[in-house]
Design a protein around this motif. Structure first.
Motif, PDB file in Angstrom:
ATOM      1  N   GLY A   1       0.806  -1.198  -0.089  1.00 16.19           N
ATOM      2  CA  GLY A   1      -0.090  -0.084   0.090  1.00 16.19           C
ATOM      3  C   GLY A   1       0.774   1.492   0.008  1.00 16.19           C
ATOM      4  O   GLY A   1       2.139   1.205   0.283  1.00 16.19           O
ATOM      5  N   ALA A   2       0.157   2.403  -0.405  1.00 12.52           N
ATOM      6  CA  ALA A   2       0.670   3.851  -0.332  1.00 12.52           C
ATOM      7  C   ALA A   2       1.557   4.127   0.751  1.00 12.52           C
ATOM      8  O   ALA A   2       2.718   4.939   0.692  1.00 12.52           O
ATOM      9  N   SER A   3       0.694   4.053   2.003  1.00  8.52           N
ATOM     10  CA  SER A   3       1.439   4.579   3.171  1.00  8.52           C
ATOM     11  C   SER A   3       2.477   3.901   3.587  1.00  8.52           C
ATOM     12  O   SER A   3       3.560   4.380   3.885  1.00  8.52           O
ATOM     13  N   LEU A   4       2.593   2.574   3.462  1.00  7.13           N
ATOM     14  CA  LEU A   4       3.843   1.787   3.876  1.00  7.13           C
ATOM     15  C   LEU A   4       4.931   2.024   2.749  1.00  7.13           C
ATOM     16  O   LEU A   4       6.116   2.136   3.463  1.00  7.13           O
ATOM     17  N   ALA A   5       4.592   2.090   1.695  1.00  4.52           N
ATOM     18  CA  ALA A   5       5.836   2.484   0.679  1.00  4.52           C
ATOM     19  C   ALA A   5       6.320   3.990   0.924  1.00  4.52           C
ATOM     20  O   ALA A   5       7.518   4.154   0.841  1.00  4.52           O
ATOM     21  N   CYS A   6       5.464   4.908   1.408  1.00  2.00           N
ATOM     22  CA  CYS A   6       5.863   6.043   1.722  1.00  2.00           C
ATOM     23  C   CYS A   6       6.886   6.173   2.998  1.00  2.00           C
ATOM     24  O   CYS A   6       7.930   6.717   2.987  1.00  2.00           O
TER      25      CYS A   6
ATOM     26  N   ALA B   1       8.409   3.310   3.889  1.00  2.00           N
ATOM     27  CA  ALA B   1       9.637   2.666   3.479  1.00  2.00           C
ATOM     28  C   ALA B   1      10.818   3.493   3.071  1.00  2.00           C
ATOM     29  O   ALA B   1      11.839   3.363   2.944  1.00  2.00           O
ATOM     30  N   CYS B   2      10.159   4.321   2.105  1.00  2.00           N
ATOM     31  CA  CYS B   2      10.994   5.451   1.319  1.00  2.00           C
ATOM     32  C   CYS B   2      11.567   6.377   2.052  1.00  2.00           C
ATOM     33  O   CYS B   2      12.770   6.730   1.874  1.00  2.00           O
ATOM     34  N   ARG B   3      10.777   6.946   3.004  1.00  2.00           N
ATOM     35  CA  ARG B   3      11.518   7.722   3.989  1.00  2.00           C
ATOM     36  C   ARG B   3      12.510   7.225   4.879  1.00  2.00           C
ATOM     37  O   ARG B   3      13.602   7.862   4.781  1.00  2.00           O
ATOM     38  N   MET B   4      12.170   6.095   5.180  1.00  2.00           N
ATOM     39  CA  MET B   4      13.449   5.380   6.118  1.00  2.00           C
ATOM     40  C   MET B   4      14.718   5.059   5.094  1.00  2.00           C
ATOM     41  O   MET B   4      15.807   5.171   5.403  1.00  2.00           O
ATOM     42  N   ALA B   5      14.580   4.684   3.857  1.00  2.00           N
ATOM     43  CA  ALA B   5      15.452   4.421   3.020  1.00  2.00           C
ATOM     44  C   ALA B   5      16.150   5.699   2.638  1.00  2.00           C
ATOM     45  O   ALA B   5      17.465   5.756   2.535  1.00  2.00           O
ATOM     46  N   ALA B   6      15.637   6.755   2.386  1.00  2.00           N
ATOM     47  CA  ALA B   6      16.318   8.187   1.919  1.00  2.00           C
ATOM     48  C   ALA B   6      17.198   8.381   3.443  1.00  2.00           C
ATOM     49  O   ALA B   6      18.105   9.123   2.947  1.00  2.00           O
ATOM     50  N   HIS B   7      16.549   8.412   4.516  1.00  2.00           N
ATOM     51  CA  HIS B   7      17.182   8.826   5.910  1.00  2.00           C
ATOM     52  C   HIS B   7      18.499   7.889   5.964  1.00  2.00           C
ATOM     53  O   HIS B   7      19.695   8.650   5.970  1.00  2.00           O
ATOM     54  N   ARG B   8      18.350   6.784   5.363  1.00  2.00           N
ATOM     55  CA  ARG B   8      19.957   5.864   5.557  1.00  2.00           C
ATOM     56  C   ARG B   8      20.848   6.316   4.372  1.00  2.00           C
ATOM     57  O   ARG B   8      21.855   6.140   4.672  1.00  2.00           O
ATOM     58  N   PHE B   9      20.183   6.599   3.338  1.00  2.00           N
ATOM     59  CA  PHE B   9      21.015   7.031   2.041  1.00  2.00           C
ATOM     60  C   PHE B   9      21.715   8.217   2.591  1.00  2.00           C
ATOM     61  O   PHE B   9      22.725   8.460   2.281  1.00  2.00           O
TER      62      PHE B   9
ATOM     63  N   GLY C   1      -4.477   7.195  11.558  1.00  2.00           N
ATOM     64  CA  GLY C   1      -5.121   6.581  10.139  1.00  2.00           C
ATOM     65  C   GLY C   1      -4.041   6.047   9.012  1.00  2.00           C
ATOM     66  O   GLY C   1      -4.700   5.545   8.046  1.00  2.00           O
ATOM     67  N   LYS C   2      -2.868   6.383   9.218  1.00  2.00           N
ATOM     68  CA  LYS C   2      -1.818   5.854   8.229  1.00  2.00           C
ATOM     69  C   LYS C   2      -1.087   4.861   8.819  1.00  2.00           C
ATOM     70  O   LYS C   2      -0.682   5.101   9.974  1.00  2.00           O
ATOM     71  N   GLU C   3      -0.638   3.801   8.166  1.00  2.00           N
ATOM     72  CA  GLU C   3       0.154   2.860   8.787  1.00  2.00           C
ATOM     73  C   GLU C   3       1.676   3.073   8.259  1.00  2.00           C
ATOM     74  O   GLU C   3       1.789   4.094   7.015  1.00  2.00           O
ATOM     75  N   MET C   4       2.534   3.009   9.028  1.00  2.00           N
ATOM     76  CA  MET C   4       3.846   3.408   8.915  1.00  2.00           C
ATOM     77  C   MET C   4       4.626   1.929   9.652  1.00  2.00           C
ATOM     78  O   MET C   4       4.327   1.439  10.493  1.00  2.00           O
TER      79      MET C   4
ATOM     80  N   LEU D   1      13.819  -4.171   4.278  1.00  2.00           N
ATOM     81  CA  LEU D   1      14.964  -4.173   3.527  1.00  2.00           C
ATOM     82  C   LEU D   1      14.800  -4.534   1.896  1.00  2.00           C
ATOM     83  O   LEU D   1      15.394  -3.911   1.353  1.00  2.00           O
ATOM     84  N   ALA D   2      13.712  -5.404   1.617  1.00  2.00           N
ATOM     85  CA  ALA D   2      13.539  -5.610   0.286  1.00  2.00           C
ATOM     86  C   ALA D   2      12.897  -3.922  -0.546  1.00  2.00           C
ATOM     87  O   ALA D   2      13.397  -4.022  -1.654  1.00  2.00           O
ATOM     88  N   ALA D   3      12.211  -3.474   0.242  1.00  2.00           N
ATOM     89  CA  ALA D   3      11.771  -2.190  -0.294  1.00  2.00           C
ATOM     90  C   ALA D   3      12.945  -1.178  -0.325  1.00  2.00           C
ATOM     91  O   ALA D   3      13.026  -0.512  -1.388  1.00  2.00           O
ATOM     92  N   CYS D   4      13.737  -1.175   0.403  1.00  2.00           N
ATOM     93  CA  CYS D   4      15.134  -0.378   0.264  1.00  2.00           C
ATOM     94  C   CYS D   4      15.888  -0.782  -0.707  1.00  2.00           C
ATOM     95  O   CYS D   4      16.367  -0.164  -1.648  1.00  2.00           O
ATOM     96  N   ARG D   5      16.153  -1.936  -1.037  1.00  2.00           N
ATOM     97  CA  ARG D   5      16.930  -2.595  -1.878  1.00  2.00           C
ATOM     98  C   ARG D   5      16.217  -2.082  -3.449  1.00  2.00           C
ATOM     99  O   ARG D   5      17.161  -1.804  -4.232  1.00  2.00           O
TER     100      ARG D   5
END
Length: 152
Positions: free
Chosen positions: A31-36, A38-46, A91-94, A123-127
């Motif tokens: 879903g979109a909220s979990l994608a967002c 995961a993306c935020r976490m990957a960007a922070h780590r990048f 109301g949003k998943e994270m 981890l899969a989303a980050c990769r």
């Protein structure tokens, strides 16, 4: 705008959805909220694992070498919490660190699921993000860092 028969409209909407969600896409499959999230976490780590290592005074070859040397650290298991959870907040998943959710550092949340697979999904989303979807865009951004500035 043209009129469509109901069957055509359903097929058109389904084609539109498939355009944006790839089969087995590890980023968007939950879903979109979990994608967002995961993306935020990957960007922070990048930013912390790669971009902070790139300085404007470096040559393009040095920047490229630093980028390649540090890219795998972004999605390393050690970069992520040992246990992650999916929580619902306002109301949003994270995705969150399970210990943060347990210690109320995330505020009032509803825990949706917590298992080793949650961290595996992260981890899969980050990769997918860092190594497939945005690899060249991130590399281009890092290499374009002007003299006298930082990439982060």
């Amino acid at each position: 705008s043209e009129e469509m028969r109901p069957g055509e409209a359903v097929a058109s909407v389904e084609t539109y959805r498939k355009t944006f969600v790839k089969e087995g896409d590890p980023l968007r499959k939950h879903g979109a909220s979990l994608a967002c999230s995961a993306c935020r976490m990957a960007a922070h780590r990048f930013k912390h694992r790669v971009a902070r290592k790139i300085k404007g005074k470096m040559s393009e070859a040095q920047k490229s070498k630093a980028y390649a040397a540090n890219l795998d650290a972004v999605c390393a298991r050690s970069s992520y919490p040992q246990q992650s959870a999916v929580v619902e907040k306002q109301g949003k998943e994270m995705y969150v660190d399970w210990r943060d959710a347990l210690g109320n550092r995330e505020g009032k949340v509803n825990v949706k699921r917590m298992s080793p697979e949650v961290t595996d999904d992260l981890l899969a989303a980050c990769r997918y993000l860092v190594h497939e979807e945005f690899r060249e865009a991130l590399r281009g951004k890092v290499l374009a860092t002007p003299k006298g500035s930082k990439a982060s």
